[in-house]
Design an enzyme around this catalytic site. Structure first.
Site, PDB file in Angstrom:
ATOM      1  N   THR A  58      -8.509   4.329  -0.846  1.00  0.00           N
ATOM      2  CA  THR A  58      -9.762   3.624  -1.109  1.00  0.00           C
ATOM      3  C   THR A  58     -10.870   4.107  -0.186  1.00  0.00           C
ATOM      4  O   THR A  58     -12.012   4.337  -0.609  1.00  0.00           O
ATOM      5  CB  THR A  58      -9.567   2.111  -0.930  1.00  0.00           C
ATOM      6  OG1 THR A  58      -8.592   1.648  -1.872  1.00  0.00           O
ATOM      7  CG2 THR A  58     -10.872   1.354  -1.153  1.00  0.00           C
ATOM      8  N   ARG A  59     -10.544   4.289   1.081  1.00  0.00           N
ATOM      9  CA  ARG A  59     -11.574   4.712   2.034  1.00  0.00           C
ATOM     10  C   ARG A  59     -12.030   6.154   1.762  1.00  0.00           C
ATOM     11  O   ARG A  59     -13.210   6.475   1.895  1.00  0.00           O
ATOM     12  CB  ARG A  59     -11.062   4.547   3.460  1.00  0.00           C
ATOM     13  CG  ARG A  59     -11.138   3.095   3.920  1.00  0.00           C
ATOM     14  CD  ARG A  59     -10.755   2.948   5.360  1.00  0.00           C
ATOM     15  NE  ARG A  59      -9.351   2.594   5.522  1.00  0.00           N
ATOM     16  CZ  ARG A  59      -8.754   2.465   6.696  1.00  0.00           C
ATOM     17  NH1 ARG A  59      -9.428   2.689   7.808  1.00  0.00           N
ATOM     18  NH2 ARG A  59      -7.485   2.126   6.765  1.00  0.00           N
ATOM     19  N   SER A 117     -12.988  -1.016  11.758  1.00  0.00           N
ATOM     20  CA  SER A 117     -12.391  -1.185  13.076  1.00  0.00           C
ATOM     21  C   SER A 117     -13.479  -1.412  14.119  1.00  0.00           C
ATOM     22  O   SER A 117     -14.365  -0.569  14.302  1.00  0.00           O
ATOM     23  CB  SER A 117     -11.570   0.055  13.451  1.00  0.00           C
ATOM     24  OG  SER A 117     -11.325   0.105  14.837  1.00  0.00           O
ATOM     25  N   LEU A 118     -13.425  -2.552  14.815  1.00  0.00           N
ATOM     26  CA  LEU A 118     -14.394  -2.812  15.874  1.00  0.00           C
ATOM     27  C   LEU A 118     -14.259  -1.774  16.988  1.00  0.00           C
ATOM     28  O   LEU A 118     -15.253  -1.367  17.595  1.00  0.00           O
ATOM     29  CB  LEU A 118     -14.191  -4.219  16.437  1.00  0.00           C
ATOM     30  CG  LEU A 118     -14.252  -5.373  15.436  1.00  0.00           C
ATOM     31  CD1 LEU A 118     -14.227  -6.710  16.168  1.00  0.00           C
ATOM     32  CD2 LEU A 118     -15.485  -5.275  14.559  1.00  0.00           C
ATOM     33  N   ARG A 119     -13.031  -1.372  17.270  1.00  0.00           N
ATOM     34  CA  ARG A 119     -12.801  -0.350  18.303  1.00  0.00           C
ATOM     35  C   ARG A 119     -13.520   0.943  17.939  1.00  0.00           C
ATOM     36  O   ARG A 119     -14.279   1.512  18.753  1.00  0.00           O
ATOM     37  CB  ARG A 119     -11.300  -0.090  18.457  1.00  0.00           C
ATOM     38  CG  ARG A 119     -10.973   1.119  19.344  1.00  0.00           C
ATOM     39  CD  ARG A 119      -9.484   1.412  19.338  1.00  0.00           C
ATOM     40  NE  ARG A 119      -8.967   1.800  18.041  1.00  0.00           N
ATOM     41  CZ  ARG A 119      -8.989   3.047  17.554  1.00  0.00           C
ATOM     42  NH1 ARG A 119      -9.523   4.028  18.263  1.00  0.00           N
ATOM     43  NH2 ARG A 119      -8.474   3.313  16.371  1.00  0.00           N
ATOM     44  N   ARG A 120     -13.291   1.433  16.732  1.00  0.00           N
ATOM     45  CA  ARG A 120     -13.911   2.694  16.334  1.00  0.00           C
ATOM     46  C   ARG A 120     -15.428   2.565  16.262  1.00  0.00           C
ATOM     47  O   ARG A 120     -16.161   3.505  16.572  1.00  0.00           O
ATOM     48  CB  ARG A 120     -13.342   3.147  14.988  1.00  0.00           C
ATOM     49  CG  ARG A 120     -11.893   3.635  15.076  1.00  0.00           C
ATOM     50  CD  ARG A 120     -11.292   3.828  13.711  1.00  0.00           C
ATOM     51  NE  ARG A 120      -9.932   4.361  13.774  1.00  0.00           N
ATOM     52  CZ  ARG A 120      -9.041   4.235  12.797  1.00  0.00           C
ATOM     53  NH1 ARG A 120      -9.361   3.590  11.677  1.00  0.00           N
ATOM     54  NH2 ARG A 120      -7.827   4.743  12.925  1.00  0.00           N
ATOM     55  N   LYS A 156       0.286  -1.757  15.327  1.00  0.00           N
ATOM     56  CA  LYS A 156      -1.068  -2.150  15.706  1.00  0.00           C
ATOM     57  C   LYS A 156      -1.541  -3.384  14.939  1.00  0.00           C
ATOM     58  O   LYS A 156      -2.529  -4.013  15.344  1.00  0.00           O
ATOM     59  CB  LYS A 156      -2.047  -0.994  15.524  1.00  0.00           C
ATOM     60  CG  LYS A 156      -2.323  -0.584  14.090  1.00  0.00           C
ATOM     61  CD  LYS A 156      -3.357   0.535  14.068  1.00  0.00           C
ATOM     62  CE  LYS A 156      -3.678   0.961  12.643  1.00  0.00           C
ATOM     63  NZ  LYS A 156      -4.719   2.018  12.614  1.00  0.00           N
ATOM     64  N   ASP A 157      -0.838  -3.747  13.858  1.00  0.00           N
ATOM     65  CA  ASP A 157      -1.184  -4.945  13.092  1.00  0.00           C
ATOM     66  C   ASP A 157      -0.442  -6.185  13.561  1.00  0.00           C
ATOM     67  O   ASP A 157      -0.728  -7.293  13.089  1.00  0.00           O
ATOM     68  CB  ASP A 157      -0.868  -4.738  11.598  1.00  0.00           C
ATOM     69  CG  ASP A 157      -1.727  -3.666  10.958  1.00  0.00           C
ATOM     70  OD1 ASP A 157      -2.857  -3.453  11.438  1.00  0.00           O
ATOM     71  OD2 ASP A 157      -1.270  -3.046   9.980  1.00  0.00           O
ATOM     72  N   CYS A 173      -9.069  -9.704  17.615  1.00  0.00           N
ATOM     73  CA  CYS A 173      -9.879  -8.823  16.778  1.00  0.00           C
ATOM     74  C   CYS A 173     -11.369  -8.992  17.062  1.00  0.00           C
ATOM     75  O   CYS A 173     -12.195  -8.376  16.402  1.00  0.00           O
ATOM     76  CB  CYS A 173      -9.579  -9.090  15.305  1.00  0.00           C
ATOM     77  SG  CYS A 173      -8.092  -8.263  14.738  1.00  0.00           S
ATOM     78  N   ASN A 232      -7.142   0.698   1.723  1.00  0.00           N
ATOM     79  CA  ASN A 232      -6.117   1.634   2.163  1.00  0.00           C
ATOM     80  C   ASN A 232      -6.695   3.047   2.260  1.00  0.00           C
ATOM     81  O   ASN A 232      -7.889   3.271   2.034  1.00  0.00           O
ATOM     82  CB  ASN A 232      -4.893   1.582   1.238  1.00  0.00           C
ATOM     83  CG  ASN A 232      -5.231   1.935  -0.203  1.00  0.00           C
ATOM     84  OD1 ASN A 232      -6.107   2.745  -0.474  1.00  0.00           O
ATOM     85  ND2 ASN A 232      -4.521   1.324  -1.146  1.00  0.00           N
ATOM     86  N   VAL A 233      -5.842   3.995   2.611  1.00  0.00           N
ATOM     87  CA  VAL A 233      -6.293   5.372   2.832  1.00  0.00           C
ATOM     88  C   VAL A 233      -7.047   5.900   1.619  1.00  0.00           C
ATOM     89  O   VAL A 233      -8.150   6.447   1.729  1.00  0.00           O
ATOM     90  CB  VAL A 233      -5.087   6.280   3.156  1.00  0.00           C
ATOM     91  CG1 VAL A 233      -5.500   7.743   3.146  1.00  0.00           C
ATOM     92  CG2 VAL A 233      -4.479   5.897   4.508  1.00  0.00           C
ATOM     93  N   SER A 246       0.836  -1.194   0.000  1.00  0.00           N
ATOM     94  CA  SER A 246       0.000   0.000   0.000  1.00  0.00           C
ATOM     95  C   SER A 246       0.877   1.253   0.000  1.00  0.00           C
ATOM     96  O   SER A 246       2.037   1.207   0.429  1.00  0.00           O
ATOM     97  CB  SER A 246      -0.919   0.015   1.231  1.00  0.00           C
ATOM     98  OG  SER A 246      -0.157   0.271   2.400  1.00  0.00           O
ATOM     99  N   ARG A 294     -13.429  -1.010   4.142  1.00  0.00           N
ATOM    100  CA  ARG A 294     -12.122  -1.645   4.100  1.00  0.00           C
ATOM    101  C   ARG A 294     -11.284  -0.976   3.014  1.00  0.00           C
ATOM    102  O   ARG A 294     -11.790  -0.280   2.162  1.00  0.00           O
ATOM    103  CB  ARG A 294     -12.243  -3.142   3.784  1.00  0.00           C
ATOM    104  CG  ARG A 294     -12.781  -3.943   4.956  1.00  0.00           C
ATOM    105  CD  ARG A 294     -12.015  -5.224   5.147  1.00  0.00           C
ATOM    106  NE  ARG A 294     -10.576  -4.952   5.255  1.00  0.00           N
ATOM    107  CZ  ARG A 294      -9.983  -4.512   6.361  1.00  0.00           C
ATOM    108  NH1 ARG A 294     -10.669  -4.306   7.442  1.00  0.00           N
ATOM    109  NH2 ARG A 294      -8.696  -4.287   6.378  1.00  0.00           N
TER     110      ARG A 294
END
Length: 321
Positions: free
Chosen positions: A162-163, A137-140, A90-91, A251, A159-160, A19, A157
């Site tokens: 794409t989102r 992100s489940l957290r977000r 974080k990954d 996750c 990369n930057v 990416s 889902r």
């Protein structure tokens, strides 16, 4: 009369995702190694398409969870196709492949989440009732619902780039991206940073980690790689990863953990949330500025233990969706 330049003495093969952000991070590491070695070591970037990169609409929780963005790179380091792997911390799963270690943590970038809309709103609080927020992100997701239970969550889902494209196409009213990645891509202007107090980041957010097999590497090269390590960042990483290990972070559980040195004191904040944001367990802790790595790890573990006790011993988890 021209004099011939001496060729580099060694080339390190650097494994990374392909990416744009991952490439920037790997090239930063390569440039750092070349600088520290006075040009005698250069980096050759080797890209991989990981399992996580192949997902387009699915959540990680349905596809194998943590490790999806590192497994192919880990395998290349193990079998010698690459000398080192460069990952977003974080990954990286809590348990590394046998024989691998995280050799260096370069200085952390902005750890905050960034909030993005096409209309310039600065916070999820500003969204109209029933607005749609895109995130994988489940957290977000949980943090958004804890703040605004009326929000609708759709899976974003990619990369930057794409989102951001999905947002511009109207598939959601807002989304989040890590400020660290936006800074590294010179795109920080597209987002409004959210304070750590309002949204605790993912453990390791904003930190690059360099993985290698120490027993298979020349001592001088190991020392060179270790020269990229940033002590304060390593201390923060120790606390945040210890927090995840204590809670057996996966996750399937929405959790966040962040350590920072502030006003001469180490401060740690950690939380676990119910999937729908209806419950939230938060713990904080502090340590002296000169605390050791072990003491920082203890700080993270202690917060994790208190959260588990407050949650009754069992953490809420997302089901397959």
């Amino acid at each position: 009369m021209m004099t011939a330049t001496r060729p580099p003495r060694h080339t390190l093969r650097i494994g990374t995702r392909g990416s744009p952000l991952a490439l920037v991070q790997a090239r930063e590491v390569a440039a750092g190694l070349q600088r520290l070695s006075n040009g005698e070591v250069t980096g050759e970037v080797v890209t991989f398409k990981t399992g996580g990169d192949k997902l387009t609409t699915e959540r990680l929780v349905n596809a194998g969870g943590k490790g999806l963005f590192t497994r192919e790179i880990d395998a290349a380091v193990d079998d010698g196709r690459c000398d080192i792997g460069v990952h977003s911390l974080k990954d990286v799963p809590s348990v590394l492949p046998d024989g691998q270690a995280l050799i260096a943590y370069p200085q952390r970038e902005d750890p905050r989440d960034g909030f993005i809309t096409t209309t310039g709103l600065k916070s999820p609080k500003d969204l109209p009732e029933g607005a749609t927020v895109g995130t994988a992100s489940l957290r977000r997701e949980s943090q958004t619902l804890a703040l605004r239970p009326d929000m609708k969550i759709v899976t974003f889902r990619g990369n930057v780039q794409t989102r951001l494209r999905k947002l511009n196409e109207g598939l959601a009213d807002a989304t989040y991206l890590a400020m660290a990645g936006l800074h590294r891509l010179d795109m920080a202007h597209v987002a409004a940073p959210i304070s750590v107090e309002d949204m605790i980041p993912a453990a390791g957010q904003g930190i690059i980690s360099i993985a290698a097999r120490p027993d298979d590497m020349d001592d001088d090269l190991l020392k060179l790689i270790a020269g990229l390590d940033h002590a304060q960042t390593r201390h923060a990483a120790m606390a945040e990863r210890a927090f995840l290990v204590e809670l057996d972070g996966s996750c399937r559980t929405s959790m966040a953990g962040h350590a920072r040195l502030e006003d001469g004191v180490w401060k740690f904040s950690g939380e676990v949330l119910a999937p729908d944001g209806s419950q939230r367990w938060v713990q904080h802790g502090t340590a002296q500025s000169d605390a050791s790595l072990d003491e920082l790890a203890s700080l993270g573990r202690s917060a994790g233990k208190r959260i588990r006790e407050a949650a009754g011993g069992e953490l809420p988890a997302f089901d397959d969706v």
